[in-house]
Write an enzyme that holds these catalytic residues in place. Structure first.
Site, mmCIF file in Angstrom:
data_model
loop_
_atom_site.group_PDB
_atom_site.id
_atom_site.type_symbol
_atom_site.label_atom_id
_atom_site.label_comp_id
_atom_site.label_asym_id
_atom_site.label_seq_id
_atom_site.Cartn_x
_atom_site.Cartn_y
_atom_site.Cartn_z
ATOM 1 N N LYS A 78 -9.284 8.289 61.613
ATOM 2 C CA LYS A 78 -9.398 8.816 60.255
ATOM 3 C C LYS A 78 -10.658 9.669 60.105
ATOM 4 O O LYS A 78 -11.709 9.341 60.634
ATOM 5 C CB LYS A 78 -9.441 7.665 59.237
ATOM 6 C CG LYS A 78 -8.147 6.885 59.172
ATOM 7 C CD LYS A 78 -8.192 5.841 58.093
ATOM 8 C CE LYS A 78 -6.881 5.079 58.009
ATOM 9 N NZ LYS A 78 -6.889 4.075 56.962
ATOM 10 N N ARG A 135 1.253 -3.790 52.512
ATOM 11 C CA ARG A 135 2.026 -3.127 51.466
ATOM 12 C C ARG A 135 3.504 -3.072 51.814
ATOM 13 O O ARG A 135 4.354 -3.172 50.951
ATOM 14 C CB ARG A 135 1.521 -1.694 51.254
ATOM 15 C CG ARG A 135 0.125 -1.623 50.681
ATOM 16 C CD ARG A 135 -0.353 -0.213 50.716
ATOM 17 N NE ARG A 135 -0.457 0.176 52.126
ATOM 18 C CZ ARG A 135 -1.063 1.251 52.576
ATOM 19 N NH1 ARG A 135 -1.604 2.084 51.747
ATOM 20 N NH2 ARG A 135 -1.129 1.508 53.857
ATOM 21 N N HIS A 179 -7.000 -2.486 47.045
ATOM 22 C CA HIS A 179 -8.046 -3.160 47.824
ATOM 23 C C HIS A 179 -8.756 -4.209 46.961
ATOM 24 O O HIS A 179 -8.990 -5.339 47.405
ATOM 25 C CB HIS A 179 -9.112 -2.165 48.308
ATOM 26 C CG HIS A 179 -8.649 -1.185 49.329
ATOM 27 N ND1 HIS A 179 -8.901 0.159 49.209
ATOM 28 C CD2 HIS A 179 -7.982 -1.340 50.495
ATOM 29 C CE1 HIS A 179 -8.408 0.792 50.258
ATOM 30 N NE2 HIS A 179 -7.831 -0.107 51.050
ATOM 31 N N SER A 230 -5.617 4.905 50.108
ATOM 32 C CA SER A 230 -6.749 5.814 49.948
ATOM 33 C C SER A 230 -6.325 7.257 50.191
ATOM 34 O O SER A 230 -6.805 8.179 49.530
ATOM 35 C CB SER A 230 -7.876 5.431 50.913
ATOM 36 O OG SER A 230 -8.389 4.160 50.596
#
Length: 170
Positions: free
Chosen positions: A46, A97, A22, A135
Site C-alpha cells: 500500500k 467485512r 475500524h 480506507s
C-alpha cells in the site's frame, strides 16, 4: 496472592485513514481485553496517504475522544509476530467485512500461529453498516469532495480533506 497477567491484544492495520468500521472493531475488542494496542503496521503493498506517525496521531485523537482508556496506539515496522512477542500480546484482532477478507486473514493467522504458537487470532465480523467501508473507499470519496462524516470519525474529517487537497495541488 499470585499476580494475574494482563491480557493484551493487538489490532494491526494500515489505518490510512482510520474509519468508523475500524473504530467499531476497536471499541468491541477493547471490552474483551485488559489492554488493546492499535498498531499502525507497514504494508509494502500500500502507498499511504498519511505517514505512519501521522496515522498514529490521528488514531490517538480518535481514541482519546472515545474515552477508551485501555487502548494504546503504536507504530511498528517489525514482523507482526515479533512485535506481539515484544509487547507480550496473546491475541491479534482482525476485522472481517466479507468472505474475501477471511481467506486472506485466515492464511495470515495460520502463518502467524506457525511462527508463534502462543499467539491466537480473533476475527471480529464488521458491523453490518460498515461492511462496505474501507480506507481506500474513503480516500476515493475524499478526492471527489464527498461528505466523509458518515465514514470516518469526525475528529479527523478536516485532516483527511486537507491531506487530499494538498496532494491535488502538488
Amino acid at each position: 496472592m499470585a499476580k494475574t497477567q494482563q491480557t493484551i491484544a493487538i489490532y494491526p492495520g494500515s489505518f490510512d485513514p482510520i474509519t468508523l468500521g475500524h473504530l467499531n472493531i476497536i471499541k468491541r475488542a477493547a471490552v474483551l481485553f485488559d489492554k488493546l494496542i492499535v498498531c499502525v503496521m507497514v504494508n509494502s503493498e500500500k502507498n499511504g496517504l498519511f505517514s505512519y506517525e501521522d496515522r498514529a496521531a490521528l488514531i490517538q485523537r480518535v481514541i482519546d475522544g472515545a474515552g477508551l482508556t485501555n487502548v494504546e496506539v503504536d507504530c511498528s515496522t517489525e514482523l507482526l509476530v515479533a512485535y506481539a512477542k515484544r509487547k507480550k500480546a496473546r491475541a491479534l484482532i482482525k476485522g472481517l467485512r466479507a468472505v474475501s477478507d477471511y481467506e486472506k486473514e485466515a492464511q495470515m493467522a495460520l502463518i502467524n500461529r506457525k511462527l508463534n504458537p502462543k499467539l491466537d487470532t480473533l476475527f471480529l465480523t464488521s458491523s453490518e453498516k460498515y461492511t462496505y467501508l474501507s480506507s481506500t473507499v474513503v480516500k476515493e470519496m475524499a478526492y471527489y469532495g464527498a461528505d466523509l462524516r458518515d465514514f470516518i470519525p469526525r475528529e479527523i474529517v478536516d485532516d483527511v480533506r486537507e491531506k487530499i487537497n494538498s496532494r491535488r495541488t502538488n
